[in-house]
Enzyme design. Structure first.
Site, PDB file in Angstrom:
ATOM      1  N   THR A 114       0.866  -1.199   0.000  1.00 62.94           N
ATOM      2  CA  THR A 114       0.000   0.000   0.000  1.00 62.94           C
ATOM      3  C   THR A 114       0.900   1.246   0.000  1.00 62.94           C
ATOM      4  OG1 THR A 114      -1.823  -1.057   1.148  1.00 62.94           O
ATOM      5  CG2 THR A 114      -1.576   1.298   1.540  1.00 62.94           C
ATOM      6  N   VAL A 159     -13.407  -3.486   2.520  1.00 68.12           N
ATOM      7  CA  VAL A 159     -12.748  -2.175   2.544  1.00 68.12           C
ATOM      8  C   VAL A 159     -11.850  -2.114   3.766  1.00 68.12           C
ATOM      9  CG1 VAL A 159     -13.093   0.320   2.669  1.00 68.12           C
ATOM     10  CG2 VAL A 159     -14.696  -1.086   1.364  1.00 68.12           C
ATOM     11  N   GLY A 160     -10.615  -1.694   3.573  1.00 60.14           N
ATOM     12  CA  GLY A 160      -9.663  -1.554   4.677  1.00 60.14           C
ATOM     13  C   GLY A 160      -9.678  -0.156   5.257  1.00 60.14           C
ATOM     14  N   ASP A 161      -8.601   0.201   5.917  1.00 58.81           N
ATOM     15  CA  ASP A 161      -8.514   1.495   6.599  1.00 58.81           C
ATOM     16  C   ASP A 161      -8.132   2.638   5.670  1.00 58.81           C
ATOM     17  OD1 ASP A 161      -6.006   0.091   6.402  1.00 58.81           O
ATOM     18  OD2 ASP A 161      -5.129   1.706   7.595  1.00 58.81           O
ATOM     19  N   THR A 217      -0.541   1.948   6.982  1.00 64.57           N
ATOM     20  CA  THR A 217      -0.511   0.707   6.203  1.00 64.57           C
ATOM     21  C   THR A 217      -0.456  -0.477   7.156  1.00 64.57           C
ATOM     22  OG1 THR A 217       0.901  -0.677   4.804  1.00 64.57           O
ATOM     23  CG2 THR A 217       1.983   1.143   5.914  1.00 64.57           C
ATOM     24  N   GLY A 218      -1.117  -1.555   6.780  1.00 62.76           N
ATOM     25  CA  GLY A 218      -1.073  -2.744   7.634  1.00 62.76           C
ATOM     26  C   GLY A 218      -2.408  -3.445   7.663  1.00 62.76           C
TER      27      GLY A 218
END
Ligand code: ASP
Length: 306
Positions: free
Chosen positions: A177, A206-208, A227-228
Protein backbone atom coordinates in the site's frame (compact mmCIF):
# COMPACT_ATOMS: atom_id res chain seq x y z
CA UNK A 1 -9.22 27.35 10.50
CA UNK A 2 -8.68 26.13 14.03
CA UNK A 3 -8.47 22.48 14.95
CA UNK A 4 -9.76 21.07 18.19
CA UNK A 5 -8.61 21.83 20.89
CA UNK A 6 -8.30 25.60 20.52
CA UNK A 7 -4.98 27.09 19.52
CA UNK A 8 -2.13 26.52 21.93
CA UNK A 9 1.18 28.34 22.27
CA UNK A 10 2.84 25.57 20.25
CA UNK A 11 0.59 26.29 17.30
CA UNK A 12 1.99 29.80 17.07
CA UNK A 13 5.57 28.58 16.71
CA UNK A 14 6.94 28.98 13.20
CA UNK A 15 6.21 25.93 11.02
CA UNK A 16 9.00 23.45 10.31
CA UNK A 17 10.80 23.18 6.95
CA UNK A 18 8.88 21.90 3.90
CA UNK A 19 8.87 18.11 4.22
CA UNK A 20 7.41 15.06 2.53
CA UNK A 21 7.35 11.47 3.77
CA UNK A 22 6.26 8.51 1.64
CA UNK A 23 5.66 4.83 2.38
CA UNK A 24 5.10 1.82 0.16
CA UNK A 25 3.49 -0.56 2.63
CA UNK A 26 4.47 -2.30 5.85
CA UNK A 27 4.81 -6.07 5.70
CA UNK A 28 7.23 -8.98 5.56
CA UNK A 29 10.49 -8.68 3.64
CA UNK A 30 8.97 -10.72 0.81
CA UNK A 31 10.78 -12.19 -2.19
CA UNK A 32 9.64 -9.27 -4.37
CA UNK A 33 11.22 -6.72 -2.10
CA UNK A 34 14.39 -8.80 -1.81
CA UNK A 35 14.68 -9.01 -5.58
CA UNK A 36 13.51 -5.52 -6.48
CA UNK A 37 14.56 -3.58 -3.39
CA UNK A 38 16.94 -1.33 -5.31
CA UNK A 39 14.24 -0.55 -7.87
CA UNK A 40 11.83 0.40 -5.07
CA UNK A 41 14.50 2.63 -3.53
CA UNK A 42 15.15 4.32 -6.88
CA UNK A 43 11.44 4.91 -7.57
CA UNK A 44 10.82 6.41 -4.13
CA UNK A 45 13.98 8.54 -4.44
CA UNK A 46 12.79 9.92 -7.78
CA UNK A 47 9.32 10.64 -6.40
CA UNK A 48 10.85 12.47 -3.42
CA UNK A 49 13.15 14.54 -5.64
CA UNK A 50 10.19 15.62 -7.78
CA UNK A 51 8.17 16.41 -4.65
CA UNK A 52 11.08 18.40 -3.24
CA UNK A 53 11.24 20.50 -6.42
CA UNK A 54 7.49 21.15 -6.15
CA UNK A 55 7.84 22.18 -2.50
CA UNK A 56 10.81 24.43 -3.31
CA UNK A 57 8.66 26.25 -5.82
CA UNK A 58 5.88 26.84 -3.30
CA UNK A 59 3.39 24.08 -4.24
CA UNK A 60 0.57 23.28 -1.80
CA UNK A 61 0.83 20.17 0.37
CA UNK A 62 -2.21 18.54 -1.21
CA UNK A 63 -0.80 18.89 -4.75
CA UNK A 64 2.52 17.42 -3.64
CA UNK A 65 0.84 14.46 -1.91
CA UNK A 66 -1.30 13.82 -5.01
CA UNK A 67 1.71 13.76 -7.33
CA UNK A 68 3.69 11.46 -5.03
CA UNK A 69 0.81 8.99 -4.63
CA UNK A 70 0.12 9.07 -8.36
CA UNK A 71 3.77 8.20 -9.01
CA UNK A 72 3.55 5.23 -6.65
CA UNK A 73 0.22 4.10 -8.21
CA UNK A 74 2.04 3.96 -11.55
CA UNK A 75 4.78 1.69 -10.21
CA UNK A 76 3.93 -2.00 -10.70
CA UNK A 77 6.00 -2.93 -7.65
CA UNK A 78 3.50 -1.41 -5.23
CA UNK A 79 -0.03 -2.46 -4.23
CA UNK A 80 -1.87 0.61 -5.53
CA UNK A 81 -3.20 1.44 -9.00
CA UNK A 82 -1.24 -0.62 -11.56
CA UNK A 83 0.07 -3.76 -9.86
CA UNK A 84 -2.48 -3.74 -7.03
CA UNK A 85 -3.32 -6.90 -5.09
CA UNK A 86 -6.12 -9.08 -6.47
CA UNK A 87 -9.40 -10.01 -4.80
CA UNK A 88 -10.31 -13.69 -4.40
CA UNK A 89 -12.18 -13.60 -7.73
CA UNK A 90 -9.14 -12.22 -9.59
CA UNK A 91 -10.52 -8.69 -9.93
CA UNK A 92 -8.83 -5.52 -8.72
CA UNK A 93 -10.65 -3.24 -6.26
CA UNK A 94 -8.95 0.01 -5.46
CA UNK A 95 -9.39 2.52 -2.69
CA UNK A 96 -7.74 5.80 -1.74
CA UNK A 97 -8.11 8.93 0.37
CA UNK A 98 -6.72 12.43 0.46
CA UNK A 99 -7.11 15.05 3.20
CA UNK A 100 -6.09 18.71 3.30
CA UNK A 101 -5.07 20.01 6.70
CA UNK A 102 -5.86 23.70 6.21
CA UNK A 103 -9.64 23.18 6.17
CA UNK A 104 -9.90 19.44 6.84
CA UNK A 105 -11.47 18.90 3.42
CA UNK A 106 -11.33 15.16 2.74
CA UNK A 107 -12.21 12.60 0.11
CA UNK A 108 -12.19 8.81 0.22
CA UNK A 109 -13.13 6.22 -2.41
CA UNK A 110 -13.55 2.45 -2.25
CA UNK A 111 -14.52 -0.35 -4.58
CA UNK A 112 -13.10 1.27 -7.72
CA UNK A 113 -12.51 -0.89 -10.80
CA UNK A 114 -11.72 1.43 -13.69
CA UNK A 115 -10.05 4.64 -12.50
CA UNK A 116 -6.36 4.51 -13.34
CA UNK A 117 -5.30 6.76 -10.45
CA UNK A 118 -7.58 6.18 -7.45
CA UNK A 119 -6.03 9.19 -5.70
CA UNK A 120 -7.58 11.38 -8.43
CA UNK A 121 -10.98 9.90 -7.61
CA UNK A 122 -10.39 10.68 -3.93
CA UNK A 123 -9.59 14.29 -4.87
CA UNK A 124 -12.77 14.49 -6.98
CA UNK A 125 -14.78 13.41 -3.93
CA UNK A 126 -12.97 15.99 -1.79
CA UNK A 127 -13.84 18.71 -4.31
CA UNK A 128 -17.48 17.56 -4.50
CA UNK A 129 -18.13 18.23 -0.81
CA UNK A 130 -18.93 14.56 -0.10
CA UNK A 131 -16.37 12.70 1.99
CA UNK A 132 -16.71 9.01 1.13
CA UNK A 133 -18.00 7.47 -2.09
CA UNK A 134 -17.96 3.91 -3.38
CA UNK A 135 -18.02 1.97 -6.60
CA UNK A 136 -19.49 3.06 -9.85
CA UNK A 137 -20.88 6.40 -8.64
CA UNK A 138 -17.49 7.45 -7.35
CA UNK A 139 -15.99 6.38 -10.67
CA UNK A 140 -18.51 8.39 -12.63
CA UNK A 141 -17.68 11.50 -10.62
CA UNK A 142 -13.94 10.98 -11.12
CA UNK A 143 -14.22 10.27 -14.85
CA UNK A 144 -16.46 13.31 -15.37
CA UNK A 145 -13.75 15.38 -13.70
CA UNK A 146 -11.15 14.12 -16.17
CA UNK A 147 -9.66 11.09 -14.40
CA UNK A 148 -8.27 8.45 -16.76
CA UNK A 149 -10.22 5.24 -17.35
CA UNK A 150 -8.58 1.81 -17.50
CA UNK A 151 -10.10 -1.62 -17.96
CA UNK A 152 -9.95 -3.65 -14.74
CA UNK A 153 -7.58 -6.12 -16.43
CA UNK A 154 -5.11 -3.27 -17.15
CA UNK A 155 -4.24 -3.16 -13.44
CA UNK A 156 -3.40 -6.87 -13.23
CA UNK A 157 0.26 -7.87 -13.22
CA UNK A 158 1.68 -11.40 -13.57
CA UNK A 159 3.24 -10.96 -10.15
CA UNK A 160 -0.13 -10.37 -8.45
CA UNK A 161 -1.75 -13.20 -10.41
CA UNK A 162 0.96 -15.57 -9.16
CA UNK A 163 0.50 -14.32 -5.60
CA UNK A 164 -3.22 -14.95 -5.69
CA UNK A 165 -2.59 -18.50 -6.91
CA UNK A 166 0.03 -19.10 -4.19
CA UNK A 167 -2.49 -17.72 -1.69
CA UNK A 168 -2.06 -18.19 2.03
CA UNK A 169 0.11 -21.28 1.46
CA UNK A 170 2.82 -19.24 -0.27
CA UNK A 171 5.69 -17.48 1.49
CA UNK A 172 4.74 -14.23 3.25
CA UNK A 173 4.84 -11.35 0.79
CA UNK A 174 5.43 -7.62 1.15
CA UNK A 175 2.18 -5.67 1.01
CA UNK A 176 2.82 -2.46 -0.85
CA UNK A 177 0.00 0.00 0.00
CA UNK A 178 1.30 3.53 -0.63
CA UNK A 179 0.94 6.88 1.12
CA UNK A 180 2.40 10.35 1.52
CA UNK A 181 2.24 13.15 4.09
CA UNK A 182 3.51 16.65 3.43
CA UNK A 183 4.18 20.00 5.12
CA UNK A 184 4.43 22.82 2.59
CA UNK A 185 6.24 26.16 2.66
CA UNK A 186 3.02 27.88 3.80
CA UNK A 187 2.84 25.73 6.96
CA UNK A 188 -0.03 23.56 5.72
CA UNK A 189 -0.24 19.77 5.89
CA UNK A 190 -1.89 17.07 3.74
CA UNK A 191 -2.06 13.27 3.66
CA UNK A 192 -2.94 10.67 1.02
CA UNK A 193 -3.12 6.86 0.88
CA UNK A 194 -3.89 4.41 -1.95
CA UNK A 195 -4.24 0.61 -1.98
CA UNK A 196 -5.54 -2.51 -3.64
CA UNK A 197 -6.25 -3.94 -0.19
CA UNK A 198 -5.11 -7.39 0.80
CA UNK A 199 -4.17 -10.29 -1.50
CA UNK A 200 -7.19 -12.59 -1.88
CA UNK A 201 -9.61 -10.32 -0.01
CA UNK A 202 -13.31 -10.91 -0.67
CA UNK A 203 -14.70 -8.45 -3.23
CA UNK A 204 -16.36 -5.59 -1.36
CA UNK A 205 -13.97 -5.66 1.59
CA UNK A 206 -12.75 -2.17 2.54
CA UNK A 207 -9.66 -1.55 4.68
CA UNK A 208 -8.51 1.49 6.60
CA UNK A 209 -6.82 3.36 3.74
CA UNK A 210 -9.84 5.26 2.34
CA UNK A 211 -11.39 5.89 5.75
CA UNK A 212 -10.73 9.37 7.07
CA UNK A 213 -9.47 9.14 10.64
CA UNK A 214 -8.50 5.46 10.36
CA UNK A 215 -5.83 5.12 7.64
CA UNK A 216 -5.60 8.75 6.53
CA UNK A 217 -5.80 12.08 8.36
CA UNK A 218 -4.59 15.67 8.10
CA UNK A 219 -5.41 18.77 10.08
CA UNK A 220 -3.08 21.70 10.42
CA UNK A 221 -1.15 20.10 13.28
CA UNK A 222 -0.60 16.54 12.05
CA UNK A 223 -0.77 14.45 8.87
CA UNK A 224 -0.84 10.64 8.96
CA UNK A 225 -0.95 7.80 6.40
CA UNK A 226 -1.17 4.17 7.58
CA UNK A 227 -0.51 0.71 6.20
CA UNK A 228 -1.07 -2.74 7.63
CA UNK A 229 -3.91 -4.94 8.84
CA UNK A 230 -6.72 -2.58 7.95
CA UNK A 231 -9.32 -4.11 10.26
CA UNK A 232 -7.16 -3.45 13.32
CA UNK A 233 -6.30 0.08 12.13
CA UNK A 234 -10.01 0.85 11.74
CA UNK A 235 -10.88 -0.52 15.18
CA UNK A 236 -8.15 1.64 16.76
CA UNK A 237 -8.98 4.71 14.66
CA UNK A 238 -5.25 5.18 14.30
CA UNK A 239 -4.78 8.35 12.29
CA UNK A 240 -7.26 10.58 14.14
CA UNK A 241 -6.16 9.14 17.47
CA UNK A 242 -2.59 10.25 16.82
CA UNK A 243 -3.79 13.74 15.85
CA UNK A 244 -5.80 14.03 19.07
CA UNK A 245 -2.86 12.98 21.19
CA UNK A 246 -0.61 15.54 19.52
CA UNK A 247 -3.25 18.25 19.94
CA UNK A 248 -3.13 17.53 23.67
CA UNK A 249 0.63 17.88 23.82
CA UNK A 250 1.88 14.29 23.38
CA UNK A 251 5.05 14.18 21.22
CA UNK A 252 4.33 12.85 17.73
CA UNK A 253 6.69 9.88 17.98
CA UNK A 254 5.17 8.75 21.28
CA UNK A 255 1.63 9.01 19.92
CA UNK A 256 2.56 7.12 16.74
CA UNK A 257 4.29 4.34 18.67
CA UNK A 258 1.37 3.99 21.11
CA UNK A 259 -1.15 3.78 18.28
CA UNK A 260 0.83 0.94 16.68
CA UNK A 261 1.06 -0.81 20.05
CA UNK A 262 -2.71 -0.62 20.28
CA UNK A 263 -3.00 -2.11 16.77
CA UNK A 264 -0.73 -4.88 18.11
CA UNK A 265 -3.08 -5.44 21.04
CA UNK A 266 -5.73 -6.37 18.44
CA UNK A 267 -3.22 -8.74 16.77
CA UNK A 268 -2.60 -6.31 13.93
CA UNK A 269 0.73 -5.32 12.43
CA UNK A 270 1.66 -2.48 10.13
CA UNK A 271 3.21 0.93 10.06
CA UNK A 272 2.55 4.58 9.42
CA UNK A 273 4.14 7.85 8.44
CA UNK A 274 3.29 11.01 10.36
CA UNK A 275 4.45 14.57 10.27
CA UNK A 276 3.56 17.55 12.43
CA UNK A 277 3.52 21.25 11.75
CA UNK A 278 6.79 21.84 13.57
CA UNK A 279 8.52 19.32 11.28
CA UNK A 280 8.67 16.37 13.72
CA UNK A 281 8.57 13.01 11.91
CA UNK A 282 7.51 9.50 12.88
CA UNK A 283 7.81 6.43 10.61
CA UNK A 284 7.26 3.45 12.94
CA UNK A 285 6.39 -0.07 11.78
CA UNK A 286 5.91 -3.38 13.53
CA UNK A 287 6.68 -5.55 10.49
CA UNK A 288 9.99 -6.64 8.93
CA UNK A 289 9.96 -3.97 6.27
CA UNK A 290 8.29 -0.73 5.26
CA UNK A 291 9.80 0.96 2.20
CA UNK A 292 9.78 4.63 3.12
CA UNK A 293 11.44 7.90 2.33
CA UNK A 294 11.96 11.38 3.71
CA UNK A 295 12.69 14.62 1.92
CA UNK A 296 13.17 17.76 3.95
CA UNK A 297 14.17 21.16 2.52
CA UNK A 298 17.91 21.48 2.11
CA UNK A 299 18.58 17.73 2.37
CA UNK A 300 18.75 14.93 -0.16
CA UNK A 301 16.13 12.17 -0.09
CA UNK A 302 16.65 9.36 2.38
CA UNK A 303 14.99 6.05 1.42
CA UNK A 304 15.04 2.81 3.43
CA UNK A 305 13.38 -0.59 3.22
CA UNK A 306 13.82 -2.12 6.67
N1 ASP B 1 -4.15 -1.27 5.08
C1 ASP B 1 -4.45 -1.88 3.82
C2 ASP B 1 -5.80 -2.54 3.89
O1 ASP B 1 -6.16 -3.04 4.93
C3 ASP B 1 -3.45 -2.91 3.38
C4 ASP B 1 -2.00 -2.57 3.59
O2 ASP B 1 -1.64 -1.51 4.06
O3 ASP B 1 -1.17 -3.41 3.22
O4 ASP B 1 -6.47 -2.61 2.90
Amino acid sequence: VLSYPAMQARDREPAGPPTILVHAGAGPMGSELREHGQEAIDVLGEILRAAGAQLDSGAAAQAVVMAAVEGMEDCGLFNAGYGAALCSDGSVELSAAVMRGSDRAAGGVAGLHVVRHPIHAAAAVLESGQVLMIGEHAERLALAGGAERWANSDFVTERQRARLIRGAEGPPEDRGTVGAVCLDAHGHLAAGTSTGGINGQPPGRVGDSPLIGAGTWADDRVAVSCTGDGEAFIRVGVARWIASQVAHGVPLQTAAREALDDVGSLDGTGGLIALDRTGQLALPFSTEAMPRGIWQAGRSPDVQLT
